[in-house]
Enzyme design. Structure first.
Site, PDB file in Angstrom:
ATOM      1  N   HIS A 132       3.540  -2.370   3.207  1.00 14.45           N
ATOM      2  CA  HIS A 132       3.567  -1.015   2.654  1.00 14.45           C
ATOM      3  C   HIS A 132       4.900  -0.743   1.955  1.00 14.45           C
ATOM      4  O   HIS A 132       5.954  -1.031   2.520  1.00 14.45           O
ATOM      5  CB  HIS A 132       3.355   0.020   3.758  1.00 14.45           C
ATOM      6  CG  HIS A 132       2.010  -0.042   4.412  1.00 14.45           C
ATOM      7  ND1 HIS A 132       1.689  -1.002   5.357  1.00 14.45           N
ATOM      8  CD2 HIS A 132       0.895   0.720   4.235  1.00 14.45           C
ATOM      9  CE1 HIS A 132       0.439  -0.823   5.749  1.00 14.45           C
ATOM     10  NE2 HIS A 132      -0.067   0.210   5.082  1.00 14.45           N
ATOM     11  N   ASP A 173       0.811  -1.214   0.000  1.00 18.45           N
ATOM     12  CA  ASP A 173       0.000   0.000   0.000  1.00 18.45           C
ATOM     13  C   ASP A 173       0.848   1.271   0.000  1.00 18.45           C
ATOM     14  O   ASP A 173       2.015   1.267   0.407  1.00 18.45           O
ATOM     15  CB  ASP A 173      -0.903   0.032   1.240  1.00 18.45           C
ATOM     16  CG  ASP A 173      -2.061  -0.945   1.158  1.00 18.45           C
ATOM     17  OD1 ASP A 173      -2.089  -1.761   0.217  1.00 18.45           O
ATOM     18  OD2 ASP A 173      -2.935  -0.893   2.049  1.00 18.45           O
TER      19      ASP A 173
END
Length: 304
Positions: free
Chosen positions: A258, A114
């Site tokens: 992430h 992400d």
């Protein structure tokens, strides 16, 4: 008294063909004939020039072929871009998912990332995935795609799936028009940069009730959550990050990590070892569309 000058007339003698003339003609004919029969042997310099000319012609031909191939590839890519919608099975459109049903015969896992594209870290993650021949799914922020289009494009050119993670990564409640703009603007920048569209969405922070997720479902996006959270946004040590993932991962699971949004040194450090552990346990890595397609096939077979 002038002296009279006598002019002596020279008589033209007729041309007489002698035997020496005929011998000369015969010799000339023989020389020409032999020259036509015996092939000419070029000098080394002549050969070199001929070879160089031939090589240049070959290089030119190869260049034309390569140019044609490039032109065809560019044409194909442009056509693919026009058609480039990453379709997912209809049964998952407008649904919220955090995993798929496990298949013991096919241990699959999806790595998702992400908040990118992000300076330094996204490319480091892409390098690791490329080295290990692993494909992932990247939920990108629209504003970051605008700022780092080259990195964003690489996600797609490296063979990964790109997905929508809103434009600003806001958590608070958004009115319907703002929620729609967050998703639509991100969809358009993804298409502008990469030439593909996506119908996969992940809400920032996993918040489902603040507007964007509802809009995404209304537009037939699959809202993709996760089943194993690395907690890498807390910047744990690499060993702890790996433990977080492996502890909660099962076949059909979706791993949350992430590549952007802050310092991701732990993620980059942990990723190679994590991939190694999954492979040792017999897992294979798939993108979210591949995972949904596999489950859709299994469900279709089971329903017969």
């Amino acid at each position: 008294m002038k002296k009279q000058i006598k002019v002596r007339k020279v008589k033209n003698k007729p041309f007489r063909i002698t035997k020496f003339f005929w011998l000369g003609v015969a010799a000339l004919v023989m020389i020409v004939g032999i020259g036509m029969i015996i092939p000419f042997k070029p000098s080394a310099n002549t050969l070199e020039l001929a070879v160089n000319a031939s090589s240049l012609k070959t290089i030119d031909t190869k260049g034309q072929i390569e140019g044609f191939k490039t032109q065809m590839l560019d044409s194909w890519q442009e056509e693919a871009k026009l058609k480039g919608i990453l379709e997912i099975p209809k049964r998952y459109q407008g649904m919220t998912l955090n995993a798929v049903k496990p298949n013991n015969k096919d241990k699959i896992i999806a790595l998702t990332f992400d908040d990118g594209p992000w300076p330094k870290y996204t490319e480091q993650v892409l390098d690791i995935l490329k080295t290990n021949n692993v494909k992932g799914t990247f939920f990108v922020i629209g504003n970051n795609m605008k700022n780092l289009p080259v990195v964003g494009k690489r996600i797609v050119t490296d063979g990964h799936t790109i997905a929508n993670h809103t434009w600003h990564h806001w958590y608070h409640r958004l009115n319907p028009s703002v929620a729609a703009k967050e998703i639509n603007d991100t969809e358009e920048i993804i298409y502008k940069v990469t030439g593909v569209r996506t119908n996969l969405f992940r809400p920032p922070g996993g918040v489902l009730g603040n507007g964007p997720a509802a809009y995404a479902r209304s537009k037939k996006y699959s809202v993709i959550m996760w089943s194993a959270d690395s907690n890498d946004y807390k910047r744990p040590a690499a060993s702890r990050l790996i433990g977080n993932v492996m502890r909660f991962s099962k076949p059909g699971g979706i791993v949350l990590m992430h590549d952007g949004g802050g310092v991701r040194d732990s993620t980059v450090k942990a990723l190679p070892e994590m991939i190694k552990k999954f492979k040792q346990q017999g897992y294979r890595f798939v993108t979210i569309p591949e995972m949904l397609e596999l489950e859709d096939q299994q469900l279709a077979i089971a329903s017969k």
